[in-house]
Design a protein around this motif. Structure first.
Motif, PDB file in Angstrom:
ATOM      1  N   VAL A 228       0.839  -1.196   0.000  1.00  0.00           N
ATOM      2  CA  VAL A 228       0.000   0.000   0.000  1.00  0.00           C
ATOM      3  C   VAL A 228       0.880   1.255   0.000  1.00  0.00           C
ATOM      4  O   VAL A 228       0.540   2.262  -0.627  1.00  0.00           O
ATOM      5  CB  VAL A 228      -0.954  -0.002   1.208  1.00  0.00           C
ATOM      6  CG1 VAL A 228      -1.576   1.372   1.433  1.00  0.00           C
ATOM      7  CG2 VAL A 228      -2.057  -1.036   1.002  1.00  0.00           C
ATOM      8  N   LEU A 229       2.025   1.192   0.677  1.00  0.00           N
ATOM      9  CA  LEU A 229       2.941   2.334   0.672  1.00  0.00           C
ATOM     10  C   LEU A 229       3.570   2.517  -0.712  1.00  0.00           C
ATOM     11  O   LEU A 229       3.884   3.643  -1.115  1.00  0.00           O
ATOM     12  CB  LEU A 229       4.031   2.148   1.731  1.00  0.00           C
ATOM     13  CG  LEU A 229       3.563   2.301   3.183  1.00  0.00           C
ATOM     14  CD1 LEU A 229       4.686   1.978   4.153  1.00  0.00           C
ATOM     15  CD2 LEU A 229       3.034   3.710   3.437  1.00  0.00           C
ATOM     16  N   ARG A 230       3.728   1.438  -1.448  1.00  0.00           N
ATOM     17  CA  ARG A 230       4.206   1.529  -2.837  1.00  0.00           C
ATOM     18  C   ARG A 230       3.155   2.241  -3.698  1.00  0.00           C
ATOM     19  O   ARG A 230       3.479   3.126  -4.487  1.00  0.00           O
ATOM     20  CB  ARG A 230       4.494   0.123  -3.354  1.00  0.00           C
ATOM     21  CG  ARG A 230       4.977   0.034  -4.802  1.00  0.00           C
ATOM     22  CD  ARG A 230       5.409  -1.412  -5.071  1.00  0.00           C
ATOM     23  NE  ARG A 230       5.583  -1.714  -6.478  1.00  0.00           N
ATOM     24  CZ  ARG A 230       6.698  -1.497  -7.168  1.00  0.00           C
ATOM     25  NH1 ARG A 230       7.736  -0.927  -6.565  1.00  0.00           N
ATOM     26  NH2 ARG A 230       6.788  -1.831  -8.439  1.00  0.00           N
ATOM     27  N   HIS A 231       1.892   1.831  -3.527  1.00  0.00           N
ATOM     28  CA  HIS A 231       0.805   2.518  -4.226  1.00  0.00           C
ATOM     29  C   HIS A 231       0.749   3.994  -3.826  1.00  0.00           C
ATOM     30  O   HIS A 231       0.507   4.870  -4.664  1.00  0.00           O
ATOM     31  CB  HIS A 231      -0.539   1.869  -3.891  1.00  0.00           C
ATOM     32  CG  HIS A 231      -0.697   0.476  -4.397  1.00  0.00           C
ATOM     33  ND1 HIS A 231      -0.143   0.038  -5.578  1.00  0.00           N
ATOM     34  CD2 HIS A 231      -1.366  -0.595  -3.881  1.00  0.00           C
ATOM     35  CE1 HIS A 231      -0.463  -1.228  -5.767  1.00  0.00           C
ATOM     36  NE2 HIS A 231      -1.193  -1.632  -4.754  1.00  0.00           N
ATOM     37  N   THR A 232       0.959   4.251  -2.551  1.00  0.00           N
ATOM     38  CA  THR A 232       0.881   5.612  -2.029  1.00  0.00           C
ATOM     39  C   THR A 232       1.979   6.486  -2.629  1.00  0.00           C
ATOM     40  O   THR A 232       1.739   7.636  -3.024  1.00  0.00           O
ATOM     41  CB  THR A 232       0.993   5.600  -0.492  1.00  0.00           C
ATOM     42  OG1 THR A 232      -0.055   4.775   0.041  1.00  0.00           O
ATOM     43  CG2 THR A 232       0.878   6.997   0.085  1.00  0.00           C
TER      44      THR A 232
END
Length: 281
Positions: A228-232
């Motif tokens: 999710v942090l990669r998406h963020t």
């Protein structure tokens, strides 16, 4: 193919599940004798047991790759998956954390000044600042991080390496972490950059638990994983005007099509702004 250990484990599990299904239903036979009917029966079984369409697609993709390999090696002459057509699946928009939530995390949450606190914060910042995958983070070695150049060297899928720049503010954070880390691990040459409290290499679940625990403090989104942090990272960069090709290079995507999914998040944001601001929207 030089797949990551995580991908190899997933494919092995998929193949084991397929053979177990054949065995349980007394359909187990030689790979040459497996039919498209048996594969369709497995698909129905998976769907009936609540397996998501995305996961079903991945499992069938694994079988396709397996039979491509068998044909290439001359082990089989026919491919039972040639007649298998899966319905198109609706692509879900990547889940991401709002900027305000991450501001609260980094500015207000007390991580602590001991080794664990410094490491946990550095892990979350590294994931968000660079957009790297969890597996790439755990594979970073001490010599991959250059404080002088303000860069980190990352080894991605198929052993492809890329260099990602770091902000000077984050470099300061890294110096603090390295100081605490080197009190636990004295031999730095060739050793892992991120370590456990006992000085061992981090493992995937360890990183997942850290990220989930801290994201739970600032956001209510369902998924709170390192990915999710990669998406963020990608969504925030795009929202602030970063070039899509540059984001592709940061993420280590082989094709631009994999990066373009983030443009949908930006478009959704534009639609919300338009609906809220336009007098006739």
């Amino acid at each position: 193919k030089r797949y990551s250990p995580h991908t190899v484990r997933s494919y092995r599990n998929d193949l084991d599940q397929f053979t177990n299904f054949l065995s349980d239903n007394e359909m187990l036979s030689n790979v040459n004798d497996i039919t498209s009917h048996q594969i369709r029966a497995w698909i129905v079984y998976l769907i009936d047991n609540g397996i998501s369409p995305v996961t079903v697609h991945r499992k069938i993709s694994c079988l396709r790759r397996f039979y491509n390999y068998l044909r290439k090696e001359g082990i089989v002459k026919t491919d039972p998956l040639e007649k298998i057509v899966l319905p198109k699946q609706k692509k879900k928009l990547p889940v991401f954390v709002e900027e305000e939530a991450l501001d609260r995390l980094f500015d207000s949450v007390n991580f602590g000044n001991d080794f664990s606190g410094l490491r946990n914060r550095t892990i979350i910042e590294m994931l968000y600042m660079t957009g790297i995958r969890r597996a790439e983070l755990t594979e970073i070695r001490y010599e991959d991080v250059s404080l002088f150049d303000a860069t980190v060297r990352v080894t991605g899928k198929r052993n492809k390496q890329r260099i990602i720049p770091l902000s000077q503010l984050f470099v300061t954070r890294l110096r603090e972490y390295i100081g605490a880390r080197n009190k636990i691990v004295s031999d730095t040459a060739g050793s892992w950059f991120f370590i456990t409290d006992k000085g061992n290499k981090l493992y995937d679940k360890y990183v997942y638990n850290i990220v989930k625990a801290y994201l739970s403090m600032v956001t209510t989104i369902e998924k709170k994983s390192p990915h999710v942090l990669r998406h963020t990272f990608a969504t925030h960069m795009l929202n602030r005007g970063a070039d899509l090709n540059a984001i592709k290079e940061f993420l280590g995507h082989a094709n631009l099509s994999a990066t373009q999914i983030y443009t949908h998040n930006t478009f959704e944001k534009l639609k919300r702004i338009h609906k809220k601001a336009h007098p006739r929207a």
